[in-house]
Design a protein around this motif. Structure first.
Motif, short mmCIF file in Angstrom:
data_model
loop_
_atom_site.label_atom_id
_atom_site.label_comp_id
_atom_site.label_asym_id
_atom_site.label_seq_id
_atom_site.Cartn_x
_atom_site.Cartn_y
_atom_site.Cartn_z
N LYS A 134 0.82 -1.22 0.00
CA LYS A 134 0.00 0.00 0.00
C LYS A 134 0.85 1.26 0.00
O LYS A 134 0.41 2.31 -0.47
N ASP A 135 2.08 1.20 0.51
CA ASP A 135 2.95 2.38 0.54
C ASP A 135 3.59 2.65 -0.82
O ASP A 135 4.09 3.76 -1.05
N LEU A 136 3.59 1.67 -1.70
CA LEU A 136 4.25 1.82 -3.00
C LEU A 136 3.26 1.85 -4.16
O LEU A 136 3.62 2.19 -5.28
N ARG A 137 2.00 1.53 -3.87
CA ARG A 137 1.00 1.41 -4.93
C ARG A 137 0.83 2.71 -5.72
O ARG A 137 0.65 2.70 -6.93
N GLN A 138 0.89 3.85 -5.01
CA GLN A 138 0.69 5.13 -5.67
C GLN A 138 1.79 5.41 -6.69
O GLN A 138 1.54 5.93 -7.78
N ALA A 139 3.04 5.07 -6.33
CA ALA A 139 4.16 5.29 -7.24
C ALA A 139 4.03 4.41 -8.49
O ALA A 139 4.36 4.83 -9.60
N VAL A 140 3.53 3.18 -8.31
CA VAL A 140 3.31 2.30 -9.47
C VAL A 140 2.22 2.86 -10.36
O VAL A 140 2.33 2.86 -11.60
N SER A 141 1.15 3.40 -9.75
CA SER A 141 0.06 3.99 -10.53
C SER A 141 0.54 5.20 -11.32
O SER A 141 0.17 5.40 -12.48
N ALA A 142 1.39 6.03 -10.69
CA ALA A 142 1.94 7.20 -11.38
C ALA A 142 2.79 6.78 -12.57
O ALA A 142 2.75 7.39 -13.64
N LEU A 143 3.57 5.70 -12.40
CA LEU A 143 4.38 5.19 -13.50
C LEU A 143 3.48 4.69 -14.63
O LEU A 143 3.72 4.99 -15.81
N ALA A 144 2.42 3.94 -14.28
CA ALA A 144 1.51 3.43 -15.29
C ALA A 144 0.83 4.57 -16.05
O ALA A 144 0.66 4.51 -17.28
N ASP A 145 0.46 5.64 -15.33
CA ASP A 145 -0.15 6.80 -15.98
C ASP A 145 0.81 7.44 -16.98
O ASP A 145 0.42 7.83 -18.09
N ALA A 146 2.08 7.58 -16.57
CA ALA A 146 3.08 8.17 -17.46
C ALA A 146 3.29 7.33 -18.71
O ALA A 146 3.41 7.85 -19.82
N VAL A 147 3.30 6.02 -18.53
CA VAL A 147 3.51 5.12 -19.68
C VAL A 147 2.34 5.23 -20.66
O VAL A 147 2.54 5.22 -21.88
N ARG A 148 1.13 5.37 -20.12
CA ARG A 148 -0.04 5.48 -21.00
C ARG A 148 -0.08 6.82 -21.73
O ARG A 148 -0.52 6.91 -22.88
N ARG A 149 0.39 7.90 -21.06
CA ARG A 149 0.25 9.25 -21.60
C ARG A 149 1.41 9.69 -22.47
O ARG A 149 1.23 10.45 -23.41
N GLU A 150 2.60 9.28 -22.11
CA GLU A 150 3.81 9.87 -22.69
C GLU A 150 4.34 9.05 -23.86
O GLU A 150 4.16 7.84 -23.93
N ARG A 151 5.06 9.75 -24.75
CA ARG A 151 5.83 9.09 -25.80
C ARG A 151 7.32 9.37 -25.65
O ARG A 151 8.14 8.75 -26.31
N ASP A 152 7.65 10.32 -24.80
CA ASP A 152 9.05 10.67 -24.57
C ASP A 152 9.61 9.79 -23.45
O ASP A 152 9.13 9.85 -22.32
#
Length: 313
Positions: A244-262
């Motif tokens: 639970k302490d790391l879940r938010q960081a994983v979600s932020a990474l997943a969001d970046a992967v979905r949104r970004e091309r750089d």
């Protein structure tokens, strides 16, 4: 909770402000600290929207309202609020449409080059890291609250809250309720640590210990192949999702992967996960470094963003 907390009073003041009848909090409230962004749109908006009373709110403004060990001036200012001004609570206030959440390293580089500023002025760090860019306004508020709670600077009974203010109208949204999620108590000091510095008697320098025999480097420190790096990254992400302490960081990474091309933007989110996971999963550090080196040298034919989409699922 029978007592009206400072957070609730600020939210009530915000409701009054939105209704066109804004008024500051009573000047008798205890001092408190507000950490906000340098964005010029907050000037003239932040104080009335939160009902900040004169001579009670210590306002610290920094790019992206980011609190971390990499930004010691912000921590020092917060410490002044606590231990010089007598504050007991901190409000980390992000804002909508923050430039640090849509930061482009390429645009920044073009801007400072046109201005005649050399890249070397920013050191060897990735530009997103140097400027303190982040993927999500809400995630950045949570991470800053967490960093402050872990800093050891919050006094016993102190509270750290996280809010986001709408730059268009001034509405406040609670991201972290410090009344419901109190900061951890600071570690108790020893009697020696409590003694005045001036009274401490000088100690003779310690005798250096005999160095132990050289040990073989742990597996995490050895050179890693690209395939092993991907496997390690996938394993760590799977474990972090269950924490639970790391879940938010994983979600932020997943969001970046979905949104970004750089890839640089994705690496910025990956580095946030790396910082949070490094103590528990040291094998992530060489894995990220191997992936970064492969992307820089373009040795691998596979597209990094497509690879990350498969890794984060």
């Amino acid at each position: 909770m029978s007592e009206t907390t400072l957070l609730r009073r600020i939210l009530e003041a915000n409701k009054s402000f939105l209704a066109g009848a804004g008024r500051p909090l009573d000047a008798s409230v205890e001092p408190f600290v507000v950490v906000a962004c340098v964005d010029a749109r907050l000037t003239g908006l932040l104080e009335p929207a939160m009902g900040l009373p004169r001579n009670r709110a210590v306002i610290v403004r920094t790019a992206g309202n980011r609190v971390s060990r990499a930004n010691p001036d912000v921590l020092r200012s917060i410490a002044v609020g606590f231990f010089v001004k007598g504050a007991r609570e901190v409000f980390v206030v992000g804002h909508t449409d923050c430039a640090m959440a849509r930061f482009s390293a390429a645009q920044a580089a073009e801007s400072f080059r046109k201005a005649g500023v050399a890249r070397a002025a920013f050191g060897d760090e990735d530009l997103r890291t140097w400027f303190g860019a982040f993927v999500s306004v809400e995630a950045n508020v949570r991470e800053s609250v967490d960093a402050l709670r872990r800093s050891g600077l919050v006094p016993a009974g102190g509270k750290v809250h996280g809010l986001v203010i709408d730059t268009d109208g001034g509405a406040l949204q609670v991201i972290v309720d410090g009344d419901a999620e109190p900061a951890p108590a600071p570690a108790p000091e020893s009697e020696a640590a409590r003694a005045p510095v001036e009274a401490a008697a000088p100690k003779p320098p310690p005798v250096p210990p005999v160095p132990p025999p050289a040990k073989q480097a742990p597996a995490a420190a050895r050179p890693m192949s690209y395939v092993d790096a991907v496997r390690q990254l996938r394993e760590v992400i799977d474990k972090a999702r269950r924490d639970k302490d790391l879940r938010q960081a994983v979600s932020a990474l997943a969001d970046a992967v979905r949104r970004e091309r750089d890839p640089a933007h994705v690496f910025a989110a990956l580095e946030q996960l790396e910082r949070k996971c490094a103590a528990l999963y040291p094998e992530l550090v060489p894995a990220v470094e191997t992936l970064r080196g492969s992307v820089r040298s373009r040795k691998e034919g596979i597209d990094f963003i497509d690879l990350m989409k498969r890794v984060v699922g």
